[in-house]
Design a protein around this motif. Structure first.
Motif, mmCIF file in Angstrom:
data_model
loop_
_atom_site.group_PDB
_atom_site.id
_atom_site.type_symbol
_atom_site.label_atom_id
_atom_site.label_comp_id
_atom_site.label_asym_id
_atom_site.label_seq_id
_atom_site.Cartn_x
_atom_site.Cartn_y
_atom_site.Cartn_z
ATOM 1 N N THR A 129 48.831 -44.872 19.429
ATOM 2 C CA THR A 129 49.766 -43.958 20.098
ATOM 3 C C THR A 129 51.134 -44.593 20.308
ATOM 4 N N GLN A 130 51.179 -45.888 20.550
ATOM 5 C CA GLN A 130 52.479 -46.562 20.699
ATOM 6 C C GLN A 130 53.284 -46.505 19.401
ATOM 7 N N SER A 131 52.607 -46.749 18.283
ATOM 8 C CA SER A 131 53.323 -46.714 17.002
ATOM 9 C C SER A 131 53.750 -45.292 16.660
ATOM 10 N N ASP A 187 54.365 -42.861 18.876
ATOM 11 C CA ASP A 187 55.458 -42.525 19.803
ATOM 12 C C ASP A 187 56.791 -43.085 19.313
ATOM 13 N N ILE A 219 54.533 -51.451 16.174
ATOM 14 C CA ILE A 219 55.938 -51.054 16.108
ATOM 15 C C ILE A 219 56.709 -51.919 15.110
ATOM 16 N N HIS A 273 50.014 -37.040 20.481
ATOM 17 C CA HIS A 273 51.258 -37.803 20.482
ATOM 18 C C HIS A 273 52.188 -37.409 19.326
ATOM 19 N N ALA A 330 45.509 -47.181 22.100
ATOM 20 C CA ALA A 330 46.814 -47.580 22.638
ATOM 21 C C ALA A 330 47.751 -48.042 21.522
#
Length: 414
Positions: free
Chosen positions: A149-151, A153, A104, A187, A146
C-alpha cells in the motif's frame, strides 16, 4: 488452369464444439524487454534493437509493453526513458508500463522517467504472495500489505496508474490474496496481475483463480482489470493463457520466443498465432516471424529448429511422400492447397513458405522441385545422380552439397 480449392476440403473437428471467443476485448502485454531478458541465456538488447522490437510489437497489434525495471541500474533506467520518449514522439499506440518491487525506491525511477519524458507509464509493483515465499523471506502478511500500500500510495500521489502484481499467485491461498487484493484496490490499484511465476498452474487451476478474483473484484464495486502472467515450466503456458481469457482475464502477458526465467514465459508469438487461427483476432500478422527473428538476434537466443512457425523446420520437408503430395497440391490448388496438405498452419499468412529439400528419404519429386526452384537445367540422368548420392547421406543435403553433385555429374558427362 486448375480449380480453386474450397475450404470444405478441410474438415475441421475444432469447429465441432468450438471455444467461444471471450466477451471481453483481448489485450496483450509484451514482457520481452523485462521478464524475457531475465532469461540467464539472453542478452539485454541494445537500445536500437529494443526500438525495432517496439515497432514490430505495434505492427502486430500488441497493446502494451513492459519497458523494464528501471530501478535495477543506470542502463535500465536510461533505456526506459529513451523508449518512453520514442513512444511519445512517434505517437505510438503502445501503452508502456514498468516493473518495481513494492518499495518506494523502486517506484521513484518510474516517476522520474515520466517526468523526464511526459509519457505516462503504468507502474507494475510486485510482491511474493505464496506461503512458500513468505516462509523463505520470513515475511508477515500484514507487513506485506503495508509495503504494497505504501508503494501504491506513492505512485498514485504522483498521478500514475498502478497494476498490483502478486508473484506466485497460483500457489497462494484465498485468505492471503483477498487481504492483499482488497488493500491494493482500496489504495487505488486499477489492475491486478495474477502470476503463475513458477509455471505450476493447469488450465483448470487458471480458470478457478481468475473466476475467484473476478468475484472478489465485483464485491469491491471498483472497476479493476485482471491480467494473466504465465510461465511455461510444465509446458502449459499457451493453454493457461487461453483458460485465463475464457475465465475473463482482460490482458495476457507474453514474451517473444517464450523468453524468460528458467524455461520461459508464455510465447507471445504462439499466442498471436493461435488467436489468429481461432478467429479471436483479425490482426495483420505478416511480420510475426520478423518479430521472433528480431528478438532472437537482439537477445542472442537461438530459435530452435523445430519451433512452431518461426523455426527452420516449421515448413520444411525432405520426405518423398510429403514432398510429392505438396507438389501435386500446388499444381492442383495453388499455394492455398499446398500450405494445408501437410501443415496445420498456412505459411503464407505469416510470411513463410513451404520448403522442399533433398535427403536420404527423398524421391525424384524432391530433386526436380529443388532444381526447378533454383532455375537449374536438368534431365533424368542428372536427377537420378543427385537422388542416388542423397541415399548415401545420413542427413539433409545442403545447397552446396547438391551443387557439387550437379558439377560432378556435368564434369563426368562432358
Amino acid at each position: 488452369m486448375h480449380a480453386s480449392p474450397s475450404e470444405d476440403i478441410v474438415h475441421d473437428w475444432n469447429d465441432t464444439d468450438p471455444e467461444p471467443a471471450p466477451a471481453q476485448s483481448i489485450e496483450l502485454n509484451d514482457e520481452t524487454l523485462r521478464d524475457g531478458i531475465q532469461s540467464p541465456s539472453a542478452t539485454d538488447p541494445s537500445l536500437e534493437d529494443k526500438i525495432e522490437l517496439l515497432e514490430l510489437m505495434e505492427s502486430l497489434g500488441i497493446r502494451s509493453v513492459n519497458l523494464g525495471l528501471p530501478a535495477s541500474g543506470p542502463r535500465a533506467f536510461e533505456n526506459v526513458v529513451a523508449l518512453a520518449r520514442w513512444i511519445r514522439d512517434r505517437g505510438s499506440r503502445l501503452l508502456p508500463n514498468a516493473a518495481a518491487r513494492t518499495v518506494i525506491a523502486d517506484v521513484r525511477p518510474i516517476v522520474e522517467a515520466v517526468q523526464k519524458t511526459g509519457q505516462n507509464i503504468e507502474v507494475h509493483t510486485f510482491i511474493g504472495s505464496s506461503p512458500v515465499r513468505l516462509w523463505a523471506e520470513n515475511w508477515e502478511l500484514e507487513s506485506m500489505v503495508a509495503m504494497a500500500t505504501q508503494s501504491i500510495d506513492f505512485a498514485i500521489a504522483e498521478g500514475l496508474e498502478v497494476a498490483f502484481v502478486t508473484e506466485d499467485t497460483v500457489r497462494s491461498p484465498p485468505r492471503n490474496l483477498e487481504r492483499l487484493f482488497r488493500a491494493a484496490i482500496d489504495h487505488g490499484a486499477t489492475r491486478l496481475v495474477l502470476c503463475d511465476t513458477v509455471g505450476h498452474a493447469t488450465p483448470a487451476g487458471t480458470r478457478a483463480l481468475v473466476r475467484w478474483t473476478k468475484q472478489l473484484v465485483a464485491q469491491t464495486g471498483h472497476d479493476v482489470k485482471l491480467d494473466w502472467h504465465g510461465h511455461n515450466d510444465r509446458g502449459l503456458a499457451i493453454m493457461n493463457a487461453f483458460a485465463a481469457m475464457e475465465a475473463g482475464a482482460d490482458r495476457i502477458h507474453g514474451c517473444a520466443l517464450g523468453l524468460g526465467e528458467r524455461v520461459g514465459n508464455t510465447p507471445m508469438d504462439l499466442l498471436l498465432l493461435n488467436l489468429k487461427l481461432m478467429g479471436w483476432i483479425s490482426h495483420d500478422l505478416s511480420k510475426l516471424v520478423a518479430y521472433v527473428r528480431k528478438a532472437s538476434e537482439a537477445c542472442k537466443f537461438p530459435i530452435p529448429v523445430n519451433y512452431p512457425l518461426s523455426g527452420e523446420d516449421a515448413f520444411r520437408t525432405t520426405t518423398g511422400v510429403h514432398a510429392a503430395a505438396i507438389i501435386k497440391a500446388k499444381k492442383r490448388g495453388g499455394d492455398w492447397l499446398a500450405e494445408r496438405v501437410y501443415s496445420g498452419v498456412p505459411a503464407g499468412d505469416f510470411g513463410k513458405e513451404q520448403t522442399i529439400e533433398i535427403g536420404p528419404m527423398s524421391g525424384m519429386n524432391n530433386v526436380r522441385y529443388w532444381l526447378d526452384r533454383r532455375g537449374v537445367p536438368y534431365d533424368d540422368s542428372l536427377c537420378a545422380a543427385i537422388l542416388a548420392r542423397a541415399k548415401t547421406f545420413a542427413r539433409t543435403l545442403t545447397d552446396e552439397d547438391v551443387f557439387a553433385i550437379v558439377h560432378e555429374s556435368r564434369q563426368g558427362s562432358s
